[in-house]
Structure formats: structure tokens, C-alpha cells
Design a protein around this motif. Structure first.
Motif, short mmCIF file in Angstrom:
data_model
loop_
_atom_site.label_atom_id
_atom_site.label_comp_id
_atom_site.label_asym_id
_atom_site.label_seq_id
_atom_site.Cartn_x
_atom_site.Cartn_y
_atom_site.Cartn_z
N VAL A 295 -15.36 4.18 7.37
CA VAL A 295 -16.54 3.95 8.21
C VAL A 295 -17.20 2.67 7.74
O VAL A 295 -17.48 2.54 6.54
N ASP A 296 -17.43 1.72 8.65
CA ASP A 296 -18.08 0.49 8.21
C ASP A 296 -19.60 0.63 8.27
O ASP A 296 -20.13 1.68 8.63
N GLU A 297 -20.32 -0.41 7.91
CA GLU A 297 -21.77 -0.33 7.81
C GLU A 297 -22.45 -0.10 9.16
O GLU A 297 -23.62 0.29 9.21
N ASN A 298 -21.75 -0.31 10.26
CA ASN A 298 -22.30 -0.08 11.59
C ASN A 298 -21.84 1.24 12.19
O ASN A 298 -21.98 1.46 13.39
N ASP A 299 -21.28 2.13 11.35
CA ASP A 299 -20.80 3.44 11.77
C ASP A 299 -19.62 3.36 12.73
O ASP A 299 -19.41 4.27 13.54
N VAL A 300 -18.86 2.31 12.65
CA VAL A 300 -17.60 2.21 13.38
C VAL A 300 -16.50 2.79 12.49
O VAL A 300 -16.31 2.35 11.35
N ILE A 301 -15.82 3.81 13.00
CA ILE A 301 -14.72 4.43 12.26
C ILE A 301 -13.45 3.65 12.56
O ILE A 301 -13.15 3.36 13.72
N GLN A 302 -12.69 3.32 11.53
CA GLN A 302 -11.51 2.48 11.70
C GLN A 302 -10.32 3.07 10.98
O GLN A 302 -10.46 3.75 9.96
N ALA A 303 -9.14 2.78 11.53
CA ALA A 303 -7.89 3.11 10.88
C ALA A 303 -7.16 1.81 10.57
O ALA A 303 -7.04 0.94 11.44
N LEU A 304 -6.70 1.67 9.34
CA LEU A 304 -5.96 0.49 8.91
C LEU A 304 -4.56 0.89 8.47
O LEU A 304 -4.36 1.98 7.93
N ASP A 305 -3.61 0.00 8.69
CA ASP A 305 -2.28 0.19 8.12
C ASP A 305 -2.41 0.09 6.60
O ASP A 305 -2.96 -0.87 6.07
N ARG A 306 -1.91 1.10 5.87
CA ARG A 306 -2.12 1.13 4.43
C ARG A 306 -1.42 -0.01 3.71
O ARG A 306 -1.89 -0.48 2.66
N PHE A 307 -0.33 -0.52 4.26
CA PHE A 307 0.47 -1.52 3.56
C PHE A 307 0.08 -2.95 3.88
O PHE A 307 0.32 -3.85 3.09
N THR A 308 -0.54 -3.17 5.05
CA THR A 308 -0.88 -4.54 5.45
C THR A 308 -2.37 -4.76 5.70
O THR A 308 -2.82 -5.89 5.73
N GLY A 309 -3.13 -3.66 5.92
CA GLY A 309 -4.53 -3.80 6.26
C GLY A 309 -4.79 -4.07 7.72
O GLY A 309 -5.94 -4.24 8.14
N THR A 310 -3.74 -4.13 8.53
CA THR A 310 -3.90 -4.37 9.97
C THR A 310 -4.69 -3.23 10.62
O THR A 310 -4.45 -2.06 10.34
N THR A 311 -5.64 -3.57 11.48
CA THR A 311 -6.43 -2.57 12.18
C THR A 311 -5.58 -1.85 13.22
O THR A 311 -4.96 -2.49 14.07
#
Length: 445
Positions: A295-311
Motif C-alpha cells: 500500500v503506498d502513501e496514497n492508499d493505492v494497493i499495488q502488486a509488483l513482480d518480485r524479481f523485477t519490480g514491474t507493476t
């Protein structure tokens, strides 16, 4: 001069001591609940029991945790009360309580189970080891300041953080100090401290300066350090760069999230970055086999690729709802907001598929300060000091639709369509700044 510290609460009480000695100002701002898109919840929460543990001080709840062992739930209240509760349902709340104890000082971290003892930290700088059968004190150790972080126990030592920038290693048998390491603290910081992460012969500690360190577990000597966030801006508020989220370690990679900083993946042996993502946040995140959820500071929930960080996707529908730490529920995600709602999200697509409002005898809408997930059960503590156990089940509507699907032979359609946004982002993207008002510009909750 006293260092002003902030706390993550649904009401903002901001007390600033001006560094130039011009005086102080104080203000309280009431939050308005943001609207939500209606959904047909696929789950419901069936209340099994509730126990009132005593009024909760709205400050210093970040270090409090639930601990379950031997069919008992251990939970502390930051007004000094500690309880052992039966996990199994009983007919009366009095029967739910195994024992309750009260201290003359606030308990602000723990309890953490260490084999045959419970470890708690207090606002007067004491670490206490308690007998889980009775709550009696086995030993206590006086440290230099408030014990903000829940203890970490590893290889015969207890590691914890204090508010004055020190990490302690204590002998788990008697509480004697094995070693202590100190870090220079900034003028302003967020109230709280993440847990120390211990692994093999190293311990990893995140600081309010945006620095992450690896220390030798035996001596406390520095193995390596790296910076997750660099202070910038003209004011102390703008220069806050705390690392408040708990660290995570998987397959030789250390993950960290900084406020006004970055999300980073670090080679745990060298301290070198594997990748860096421009993100700002302060809540605990989830690391799974293939993805990272935060969760970022604006309450946007995100999923990232664990190996590359790609959203992989972003869920923006929770903006302004002050989402708490993310938790794993089955293969999906669950989190609470500041208005007493519990939300479930599909981990693959990011859509919200269930939403239930917590309530107690004092009403509903109470902010949930702590959550523990155990299979299909939720344990919640809210701002009134009420502990609740819920059984999570399929909603009546979903059960009805499944019956119809069986009778007709037609596959059931999902109740809620995905609202998340699949996105491709670069590691150089700028952190989106919310325009929702005073809070997002100065302080997350």
C-alpha cells in the motif's frame, strides 16, 4: 529540545515544536469518510466472541501484535493491560478470559511468544518476560527509552528497538544486555519502529533516517548499510524519510519500503540493490513467491513482480481510506481501513470482492488497530479496546448463486468485476502525490 513525533491515527493531533524556539502550535483535524463504490460482498463475518480489554490509548498501537499458542490468544493494551483469551468459543465473555494482568505503565509493543515466555515492551523503556500460563513477570530489563518495536527472538537473543535510536540484543534467559548499537535520529520522525529482522548470523534494522543496516548478530558490528531514502525539501516535515514497514527476506533478497523514499530489493550478502522502485509507503507489505503486494502513501494497493519490480496492477478505489497493513487471506489479500471496514482483494487481478463492516457493542465504524488472520478466522482489536473473533464464510448471496448454478448447470458469474488497473511502469516513474488535502502532503496514517 524535545523531538516531535507523529502517530498514525484517524484523528490527526499535530504538535510541532518550532526548531527556532518560536513556540508551538497544536491542531486536530476530523477526517471525512471517502465514498466507496458499492459491491456485492462474496464473504461475511460471523461474530464468535468479543472481549472488552479496557479503553485503548489512540497513540502507540503500532507495536502491538496478536500471538496465538496452545489454543490461547495473547494480546496487550497500550494502557497496561495484558490478556490471555481462549481461542475456542465460549458462552460467556468471562469464560473467554484465561487471565488478565495490568501494569502501572503502558505496554506499547508485543506480546511476542518466545517458547515458554511472552515478551512485551513498555513506554518506560522496560522489556518484560512473562509466564504465559499466569502473566507473572519472570524478568525485566531496563533500556534507555520507550520500547517501540515488537521483539524479535533468534538464537538465544531478543532484539528490539527504542525511541532514542538504539537497537538492543538481550539474553533471552535473563534480559541482560548482550550488545547495543546506536543510530543518530532526525529531528522529526513517524511514531513507531519496525521489527528487527534476524536471519542466520545477521540482524537487519531500518532507521528513521532512511538507512538500512545489516549488523553481526554476535557483536552488533556493522556488516553493511545502504540508504533507501534521501531527505529532501526545506522543512523537517518534507524531509521525513522513515522506514516504518517491516522488512521481508526471501531467497537471499531483502525487501524494504521507505516513506518519501523507495521500494528496494537488496542482495542480502552485499547490500547492493537488485532493483529500485520509486514508491512511498509506511505499511507492512506482503512478499509471495512471484509477487509483492503493498500500500503506498496514497492508499493505492499495488502488486509488483518480485524479481523485477514491474507493476502488475494498481487498485485505486481505497484512496483516502487509510488502509492498514496488508495480510494474506488464503491466496488473496485482506486489510482494514480507518472506518472499521474489512476489505478482501483478489491477488491476481487486484479487484475487491468482499467488504464487511466490523461492529461492537459501542457501535460500528470503529478504527481497527490490529488484525490477525488464522485460516478463515479474523482477530481484530479496535480503538475502543474491544477484541473480536470472526469466522469468515461465504455470503448468503454467493451461496444462493452457487445453488442456482448447480441446479441450472451454468457456471456462476463473478459478483464483482475487476476495478484494478493493470499497468506497466518504469523504475524512474515519479511518486504520485495525492491532492486529497493536508494529510497526504504532510503525514500518512
Amino acid at each position: 529540545m524535545m523531538q516531535p513525533l507523529f502517530t498514525k491515527q484517524s484523528k490527526l493531533t499535530l504538535t510541532l515544536l518550532i526548531a527556532m524556539g518560536l513556540g508551538a502550535c497544536s491542531s486536530t483535524i476530523e477526517l471525512k469518510e471517502p465514498p466507496m463504490t458499492p459491491i456485492e460482498s462474496e464473504l461475511k463475518m460471523v461474530k464468535k466472541w468479543q472481549v472488552f480489554q479496557g479503553s485503548l490509548d489512540k497513540h502507540d498501537t503500532e507495536g502491538l501484535v496478536f500471538t496465538i499458542k496452545d489454543e490461547q490468544l495473547f494480546v496487550a493494551n497500550n494502557n497496561g493491560r495484558l490478556s490471555a483469551l481462549k481461542v475456542a468459543d465460549t458462552s460467556r465473555w468471562q469464560d473467554q478470559v484465561v487471565w488478565q494482568g495490568a501494569f502501572s505503565e503502558k505496554v506499547i509493543s508485543g506480546p511476542v511468544m518466545d517458547d515458554d515466555q511472552l515478551i512485551v515492551g513498555t513506554a518506560k523503556g522496560r522489556v518484560k518476560a512473562l509466564d504465559p500460563a499466569t502473566g507473572s513477570v519472570k524478568w525485566q530489563s531496563q533500556l534507555s527509552s520507550e520500547v517501540l518495536s515488537a521483539a524479535t527472538v533468534s538464537q538465544g537473543k531478543i532484539y528490539t528497538r527504542t525511541a532514542d535510536g538504539k537497537i538492543y540484543a538481550l539474553n533471552r534467559a535473563n534480559g541482560e544486555v548482550v550488545w547495543v548499537s546506536e543510530h543518530q535520529m532526525p529531528k522529526l520522525s513517524l511514531r513507531g519502529a519496525p521489527k528487527v529482522l534476524a536471519s542466520d548470523d545477521k540482524v537487519y534494522v531500518a532507521w528513521e533516517t532512511g538507512i538500512l543496516q545489516a549488523l553481526e548478530a554476535q557483536s552488533g558490528n556493522l556488516a553493511w548499510e545502504t540508504r533507501v531514502a534521501i531527505p529532501s525539501g526545506r522543512t523537517d516535515l518534507e524531509r521525513i524519510v522513515d522506514i516504518q514497514s517491516n522488512l521481508a527476506l526471501l531467497d537471499g533478497t531483502l525487501y524494504a519500503l521507505g516513506f518519501h523514499g523507495k521500494f528496494v530489493a537488496i542482495n542480502v550478502e552485499t547490500g547492493n540493490f537488485r532493483y529500485v522502485k520509486e514508491l512511498s509507503g509506511y505499511r507492512d507489505f506482503v512478499v509471495a513467491d512471484q509477487a509483492i503486494y503493498l500500500v503506498d502513501e496514497n492508499d493505492v494497493i499495488q502488486a509488483l513482480d518480485r524479481f523485477t519490480g514491474t507493476t502488475l496492477w494498481k487498485q485505486k478505489s481505497m484512496a483516502g481510506r487509510m488502509i492498514n497493513d496488508l495480510n494474506v487471506y488464503g491466496g488473496d489479500l485482506v486489510a482494514a481501513d480507518a472506518w472499521g471496514y474489512v476489505h478482501w482483494f483478489n491477488a491476481v487481478q487486484g479487484n475487491e470482492y468482499a467488504r464487511v463492516k466490523h461492529s461492537n457493542e459501542y457501535g460500528d465504524g470503529n478504527r481497527i488497530t490490529n488484525m490477525k488472520v488464522s485460516d478463515n478466522q479474523l482477530y481484530l482489536m479496535d480503538e475502543t479496546g474491544t477484541i473480536s473473533k470472526y469466522q469468515v464464510e461465504k455470503s448468503n448471496l454467493l451461496q444462493f448463486r452457487e445453488q442456482i448454478a448447480v441446479q441450472t448447470g451454468k457456471p456462476i458469474e463473478p459478483l464483482n468485476s475487476s476495478e484494478s488497473e493493470p499497468e506497466e511502469t518504469t523504475d524512474h516513474e515519479k511518486i504520485e502525490k495525492s491532492e486529497s488535502g493536508f494529510f497526504s502532503k504532510f503525514w500518512p496514517f
